[in-house]
Scaffold this motif. Structure first.
Motif, PDB file in Angstrom:
ATOM      1  N   ALA A 297       0.861  -1.185   0.000  1.00  0.00           N
ATOM      2  CA  ALA A 297       0.000   0.000   0.000  1.00  0.00           C
ATOM      3  C   ALA A 297       0.894   1.231   0.000  1.00  0.00           C
ATOM      4  N   LYS A 298       0.376   2.340  -0.494  1.00  0.00           N
ATOM      5  CA  LYS A 298       1.173   3.566  -0.597  1.00  0.00           C
ATOM      6  C   LYS A 298       1.336   4.248   0.763  1.00  0.00           C
ATOM      7  N   ARG A 351       6.069   3.093  -0.095  1.00  0.00           N
ATOM      8  CA  ARG A 351       5.106   2.025   0.145  1.00  0.00           C
ATOM      9  C   ARG A 351       5.530   1.182   1.337  1.00  0.00           C
ATOM     10  N   GLN A 450      -6.523  -0.719   2.468  1.00  0.00           N
ATOM     11  CA  GLN A 450      -5.755  -0.008   1.443  1.00  0.00           C
ATOM     12  C   GLN A 450      -4.775  -0.927   0.713  1.00  0.00           C
ATOM     13  N   PHE A 451      -4.641  -2.145   1.178  1.00  0.00           N
ATOM     14  CA  PHE A 451      -3.609  -3.037   0.654  1.00  0.00           C
ATOM     15  C   PHE A 451      -4.122  -3.918  -0.484  1.00  0.00           C
ATOM     16  N   THR A 452      -3.194  -4.232  -1.373  1.00  0.00           N
ATOM     17  CA  THR A 452      -3.402  -5.267  -2.390  1.00  0.00           C
ATOM     18  C   THR A 452      -2.514  -6.451  -2.037  1.00  0.00           C
ATOM     19  N   ALA A 482      -7.742   5.972   0.502  1.00  0.00           N
ATOM     20  CA  ALA A 482      -6.421   5.467   0.126  1.00  0.00           C
ATOM     21  C   ALA A 482      -5.399   6.593   0.136  1.00  0.00           C
ATOM     22  N   ASP A 635      -0.442  -1.352  -9.359  1.00  0.00           N
ATOM     23  CA  ASP A 635       0.055  -0.113  -8.763  1.00  0.00           C
ATOM     24  C   ASP A 635       0.160   1.016  -9.786  1.00  0.00           C
TER      25      ASP A 635
END
Length: 684
Positions: A297-298, A351, A450-452, A482, A635
């Motif tokens: 996540a950013k 990130r 917020q995470f992938t 996000a 991303d």
């Protein structure tokens, strides 16, 4: 032939460029003759020696966490005695804390005595057995997908020393049958063959850092330390093991998979979870025994300012040394015995990540570990103090290493002396705050929505879904939008030269050239940048190394720096130079890239394209490659797979030359040159 000895040999040496001392206890024994390596007995002996080394090493690692321990790292191994082919040795090695050389020697010998007199415990050996069998099973499962280097190394060792190369099927079935039937008593019976109670065949060596005002041990003091260890009254080792599950599943409220879509171009399925998290599943058969995961996540380090620079520089190491759940770092290592699994929480400039890998059978353990990194990183004060001692030892002597001096100079120059990007220094350590690092970790991983999460490898697509609902969809999430990362990148602009000298025992000269420009991050630009780096490497190897012998190794590479909202195309050339030919090498570095701006050699470009496509064919069969492809797609919205071959094949001498000229047109060029003091040239 190396003879046996009745009296111990004590060796002491020192060197100005050695950053930390090393204490070694070597106990010589005859090497197994090549003709004796063809029997089953040799395989069993090899197994027994390997688990003995592993178990002693784990004891030393556990000791190093104690503040009172005189060394910050210790290890054990059995192998060739120095340069001898006829003698092997069982060796204990320790890296002492400042001024603790003699205490380290005494402690290492004491622990060797403890093992010899009391042996290993049943629980220690059970873990070592499980680790061995797990590693053997992993090798067996992937037996049809080994790399060429594995075969090459095995053939070399067989040719030189008659090391056996049993087919993995036979080795697996044989050792699977034998190892569970080799009791800890048999392991303990082998100890007298490795560990000597007397001076016979004992060699003690201390390699110390040479610096002004340092007191050095004498051979008499070394002998006295060994004698003291022999005279001590010692007790048996107690193996403290925590017998509980990593996670109490009953306390986790499962989430749900709310939506599922499929991307047929890149071959993955995308799941949207009830907590907002995104999961990407790409099943592969590249390795039968591997699953990899990366969650991202950013935000990252960009969200923190100057007050946290020291904490950010050691964040990954401190979190890596911490415990998770109810387990300290050491307890976790013991709990994971026999499992091929690991997970880590790390933070980049822009990130934050949780990365993990496992075998299919250990998949739930991997999910549990990633769950705990999001929810329950815990403080392990002993490991933290050991880490800080280790860093203090390494960093306060950093200036003794010319390579470290050069690395600092390059980093500071390239990043325009921005303290955020400076390498860790001993002066940073007092500002490191463990509680603050844990708070930063909590902030970065508090919103799983917020995470992938990207999974690649050999998993059962139906069996993995309940694990995702249990351990990913259940992670805490907030309604916060996000995040994006803050702009923090500062690179030196224009023409920058840093030319300096260092005092060294052996003359050393190094040059690094860096060119960069703001450029769109696209597949085409990525391919051209890579090609430029490889072409430049070919030119430098030919002119600097082969034709002029002005350097032993040199080369170049192109890459994108993505720690900015405006991506930077970076081209870097490096050249550790022959000090006598440093001016020639520097001139050739400049001439090489200048020549490429005018003309690109067609034959060289053809070879580079061939290499790139060959590497592509290798990469597409690796799970790690697909992690990168899928994270880039999610991303940045960029597909670096589908048209890669076409993009490489489309490269021409004109397109590569024009790309290089566009990059250089920015005028951003940093040159860092380190010369030995005696060879210093007047600065122009």
């Amino acid at each position: 032939a190396v003879p046996d000895i009745k009296e111990a040999i004590y060796i002491f040496e020192k060197d100005k460029e050695q950053q930390m001392s090393q204490v070694a206890i070597m106990m010589k024994h005859d090497a197994v003759a090549p003709e004796e390596k063809t029997t089953l007995a040799y395989l069993i002996q090899d197994y027994e020696v390997s688990v003995i080394s592993q178990m002693i090493g784990q004891r030393l690692a556990e000791m190093a966490q104690e503040e009172s321990c005189p060394f910050f790292q210790g290890m054990a191994d059995d192998g060739q005695y120095l340069l001898s082919k006829t003698k092997d040795c069982f060796e204990l090695v320790g890296y002492p804390k400042e001024g603790k050389d003699m205490e380290t020697l005494q402690t290492l010998y004491r622990e060797a005595r403890r093992v010899l007199e009391y042996g290993f415990t049943a629980t220690e050996y059970a873990r070592a057995q499980a680790d061995y069998l797990s590693g053997l099973e992993k090798a067996y499962t992937n037996r049809d997908k080994r790399k060429n280097a594995e075969f090459g190394n095995a053939y070399r060792d067989h040719f030189l020393t008659n090391e056996p190369i049993p087919p993995l099927e036979e080795l697996f079935s044989t050792m699977q049958m034998l190892v569970p039937n080799i009791p800890v008593e048999a392991i303990n019976q082998m100890l007298p063959d490795l560990i000597s109670k007397t001076d016979s065949n004992l060699v003690v060596m201390i390699l110390a850092q040479e610096k002004e005002g340092k007191n050095y041990p004498t051979e008499q003091q070394m002998a006295a330390a060994v004698a003291a260890a022999r005279a001590e009254t010692i007790e048996a080792y107690v193996d403290n093991v925590k017998d509980e599950p990593l996670v109490d599943v009953s306390k986790i409220k499962k989430g749900k998979i709310k939506k599922e879509t499929e991307n047929k171009v890149l071959g993955y399925k995308e799941l949207t979870l009830s907590n907002g998290a995104t999961v990407i599943l790409k099943k592969t058969d590249f390795k039968d025994d591997e699953v990899q995961m990366q969650a991202f996540a950013k935000g990252g380090k960009s969200k923190y300012g100057e007050a946290d620079y020291a904490n950010l520089k050691v964040f990954d190491q401190v979190i890596g040394y911490s415990g998770i759940g109810n387990f300290s770092s050491t307890e976790l290592t013991k709990a994971l015995a026999g499992k091929e699994v690991n997970a880590d929480a790390t933070m980049g400039n822009t990130r934050q990540y949780v990365t993990a890998h496992s075998t299919p059978k250990d998949l739930e353990t991997m999910f549990q570990m990633q769950y705990l990194y999001f929810t329950a990183i815990n403080k392990d004060e002993k490991q933290f103090q050991n880490l800080m001692t280790t860093l203090d030892m390494a960093l306060k002597n950093k200036a003794l290493s010319p390579d470290a001096v050069f690395s600092d100079s390059l980093t500071n120059t390239l990043y325009a002396h921005n303290a955020r990007f400076a390498n860790l220094d001993v002066k940073d350590l007092p500002a490191v705050n463990y509680d603050r690092i844990l708070l930063i970790a909590k902030e970065r991983f508090q919103n799983a929505g917020q995470f992938t999460f990207v999974f690649t490898g050999n998993f059962d697509e139906q069996a993995i879904r309940p694990l995702i609902e249990q351990y990913v969809a259940s992670l805490p999430a907030t309604k916060q939008k996000a995040e994006d990362f803050n702009e923090i990148m500062t690179l030196a602009k224009g023409e920058v030269l840093n030319r300096f000298t260092v005092k060294t025992e052996s003359p050393k000269a190094t040059a690094v050239e860096v060119w960069y420009a703001d450029m769109p991050y696209t597949l085409e630009n990525e391919v051209k940048l890579d090609a430029v780096g490889q072409l430049l490497s070919m030119i430098y190897l030919k002119t600097i190394r082969e034709e002029e012998s002005a350097a032993y190794s040199c080369g170049a590479q192109g890459y994108f720096n993505l720690s900015s909202h405006q991506p930077k195309a970076m081209l870097q050339a490096y050249c550790p130079m022959n000090p006598d030919k440093q001016e020639l090498a520097i001139r050739l570095l400049h001439e090489g890239i200048d020549g490429m701006t005018k003309e690109v050699n067609a034959d060289e470009l053809s070879k580079v394209k061939e290499t790139m496509l060959k590497q592509y064919d290798i990469n597409v069969k690796r799970n790690g490659y697909w992690i990168n492809i899928l994270t880039s797609w999610k991303d940045y919205g960029l597909d670096f797979y589908t048209d890669y071959r076409r993009t490489v094949e489309a490269l021409t001498v004109n397109s590569v030359r024009d790309f290089l000229n566009t990059l250089l047109k920015s005028g951003n060029h940093t040159e860092v040159i380190m010369l030995p003091e005696a060879e210093a040239q007047p600065q122009e």
